[in-house]
Design a protein around this motif. Structure first.
Motif, short mmCIF file in Angstrom:
data_model
loop_
_atom_site.label_atom_id
_atom_site.label_comp_id
_atom_site.label_asym_id
_atom_site.label_seq_id
_atom_site.Cartn_x
_atom_site.Cartn_y
_atom_site.Cartn_z
N HIS A 71 0.84 -1.21 0.00
CA HIS A 71 0.00 0.00 0.00
C HIS A 71 0.88 1.26 0.00
CE1 HIS A 71 -3.56 2.42 0.76
NE2 HIS A 71 -2.91 3.00 1.75
N SER A 72 1.90 1.27 0.84
CA SER A 72 2.82 2.42 0.89
C SER A 72 3.55 2.59 -0.43
CB SER A 72 3.85 2.23 2.01
OG SER A 72 3.22 2.22 3.25
N ARG A 73 4.00 1.48 -1.01
CA ARG A 73 4.71 1.55 -2.29
C ARG A 73 3.77 2.00 -3.41
NH1 ARG A 73 6.85 -4.16 -2.64
NH2 ARG A 73 7.24 -3.60 -4.81
N ALA A 74 2.50 1.62 -3.34
CA ALA A 74 1.52 2.06 -4.34
C ALA A 74 1.34 3.57 -4.28
CB ALA A 74 0.19 1.34 -4.14
N LYS A 75 1.24 4.11 -3.06
CA LYS A 75 1.09 5.56 -2.91
C LYS A 75 2.34 6.28 -3.42
CE LYS A 75 -0.17 5.88 1.44
NZ LYS A 75 -0.77 6.31 2.72
N GLN A 76 3.51 5.72 -3.17
CA GLN A 76 4.75 6.32 -3.65
C GLN A 76 4.80 6.28 -5.18
OE1 GLN A 76 7.16 7.96 -1.85
NE2 GLN A 76 7.94 8.50 -3.87
N ALA A 77 4.42 5.14 -5.76
CA ALA A 77 4.41 5.02 -7.23
C ALA A 77 3.43 6.01 -7.84
CB ALA A 77 4.06 3.59 -7.64
N LEU A 78 2.29 6.21 -7.19
CA LEU A 78 1.32 7.19 -7.68
C LEU A 78 1.92 8.59 -7.66
CD1 LEU A 78 -1.58 7.73 -8.65
CD2 LEU A 78 -2.21 8.04 -6.25
N SER A 79 2.63 8.93 -6.59
CA SER A 79 3.23 10.27 -6.52
C SER A 79 4.36 10.42 -7.55
CB SER A 79 3.74 10.57 -5.11
OG SER A 79 4.87 9.79 -4.81
N ASN A 80 4.96 9.30 -7.95
CA ASN A 80 5.98 9.32 -9.00
C ASN A 80 5.37 9.20 -10.40
OD1 ASN A 80 7.97 9.47 -7.05
ND2 ASN A 80 8.38 7.29 -7.07
N GLN A 81 4.06 9.21 -10.47
CA GLN A 81 3.29 9.09 -11.70
C GLN A 81 3.55 7.79 -12.45
OE1 GLN A 81 4.01 12.75 -13.84
NE2 GLN A 81 2.72 13.91 -12.43
N ASP A 82 3.88 6.73 -11.69
CA ASP A 82 4.01 5.39 -12.27
C ASP A 82 2.69 4.67 -12.00
OD1 ASP A 82 4.69 2.90 -13.20
OD2 ASP A 82 6.62 2.81 -12.13
N ASN A 83 1.68 5.02 -12.80
CA ASN A 83 0.33 4.55 -12.55
C ASN A 83 0.18 3.04 -12.69
OD1 ASN A 83 -0.29 7.20 -12.13
ND2 ASN A 83 -1.27 7.50 -14.10
N ALA A 84 0.89 2.45 -13.64
CA ALA A 84 0.78 0.99 -13.83
C ALA A 84 1.30 0.26 -12.60
CB ALA A 84 1.54 0.57 -15.08
N LEU A 85 2.44 0.68 -12.09
CA LEU A 85 3.00 0.06 -10.89
C LEU A 85 2.08 0.31 -9.69
CD1 LEU A 85 5.26 -1.46 -9.44
CD2 LEU A 85 6.44 0.74 -9.15
N ALA A 86 1.60 1.54 -9.56
CA ALA A 86 0.70 1.87 -8.45
C ALA A 86 -0.56 1.01 -8.48
CB ALA A 86 0.32 3.36 -8.51
N LEU A 87 -1.11 0.80 -9.66
CA LEU A 87 -2.30 -0.04 -9.80
C LEU A 87 -2.03 -1.46 -9.36
CD1 LEU A 87 -5.22 -0.43 -10.80
CD2 LEU A 87 -4.26 -0.84 -13.08
N ASN A 88 -0.93 -2.03 -9.85
CA ASN A 88 -0.59 -3.41 -9.48
C ASN A 88 -0.35 -3.56 -7.98
OD1 ASN A 88 -0.77 -4.40 -12.09
ND2 ASN A 88 1.39 -4.06 -12.53
N LEU A 89 0.38 -2.63 -7.41
CA LEU A 89 0.67 -2.70 -5.97
C LEU A 89 -0.59 -2.53 -5.13
CD1 LEU A 89 4.03 -0.72 -5.89
CD2 LEU A 89 3.71 -3.14 -5.32
N ALA A 90 -1.47 -1.63 -5.55
CA ALA A 90 -2.72 -1.43 -4.81
C ALA A 90 -3.57 -2.69 -4.84
CB ALA A 90 -3.50 -0.25 -5.40
N ARG A 91 -3.64 -3.33 -6.00
CA ARG A 91 -4.42 -4.57 -6.11
C ARG A 91 -3.79 -5.67 -5.26
NH1 ARG A 91 -5.66 -4.45 -12.61
NH2 ARG A 91 -7.40 -2.98 -12.49
N GLU A 92 -2.48 -5.80 -5.30
CA GLU A 92 -1.81 -6.82 -4.49
C GLU A 92 -2.00 -6.54 -3.01
OE1 GLU A 92 2.29 -7.37 -5.60
OE2 GLU A 92 1.78 -7.59 -7.71
N SER A 93 -1.95 -5.28 -2.62
CA SER A 93 -2.16 -4.91 -1.22
C SER A 93 -3.56 -5.31 -0.77
CB SER A 93 -1.96 -3.40 -1.04
OG SER A 93 -2.31 -3.01 0.27
N SER A 94 -4.55 -5.07 -1.60
CA SER A 94 -5.93 -5.44 -1.26
C SER A 94 -6.06 -6.95 -1.09
CB SER A 94 -6.90 -4.97 -2.35
OG SER A 94 -6.99 -3.56 -2.35
N VAL A 95 -5.43 -7.71 -1.98
CA VAL A 95 -5.49 -9.17 -1.88
C VAL A 95 -4.82 -9.65 -0.60
CG1 VAL A 95 -4.65 -11.32 -2.93
CG2 VAL A 95 -5.71 -9.56 -4.36
N ASP A 96 -3.65 -9.09 -0.30
CA ASP A 96 -2.94 -9.49 0.93
C ASP A 96 -3.76 -9.13 2.17
OD1 ASP A 96 -0.85 -10.45 -0.57
OD2 ASP A 96 0.49 -8.75 -0.18
#
Length: 137
Positions: A71-96
């Motif tokens: 979740h933290s890495r997804a927020k960081q990726a979003l702030s870095n405008q790496d939307n694809a990475l942020a999306l994947n990390l957010a989904r993985e965080s939800s599953v975990d």
């Protein structure tokens, strides 16, 4: 003896340049096509809160740490405008987080079942003891 084409064959540098430009363009287009995953990151936070409330930290600490880290890495990726990475990390965080919540619920249910079995055992022993101590009339 077979003769290999010389690297300075006419047209080869142009072909390489064309392939490089096409690959770079495709990569940029792929990154730009993913919108900011704000909803997914928010859903990940909700899943984390739900898992925490269910006792995920106690019953599934490894899954909770993984969910929180992603979740933290997804927020960081979003702030870095790496939307694809942020999306994947957010989904993985939800599953975990959902896995942690499920493990917590299963752990609590198992504990309740064990307590109920122990209470039943004690009650049976008490009933058996009372029936053995009664004097026949």
């Amino acid at each position: 003896m077979m003769k290999l084409p010389h690297p300075t064959t006419p047209g080869l540098p142009r072909l390489r340049l064309t392939l490089l430009v096409a690959t770079a363009s495709f990569a940029l287009l792929a990154c730009a096509s993913v919108p900011p995953p704000n909803a997914e990151i928010e859903a990940s936070g909700v899943a984390l809160a739900s898992a925490t409330g269910a006792g995920g930290t106690q019953w599934a600490p490894q899954e909770m740490r993984s969910a929180q880290d992603k979740h933290s890495r997804a927020k960081q990726a979003l702030s870095n405008q790496d939307n694809a990475l942020a999306l994947n990390l957010a989904r993985e965080s939800s599953v975990d987080a959902r896995l942690a919540e499920s493990k917590a619920n299963a752990g609590k249910a198992g504990k309740s079942a064990a307590e109920l079995q122990e209470s039943s055992r004690v009650l049976r022993e008490e009933l058996q003891r009372k029936s053995n101590t009664k004097e026949p009339s």
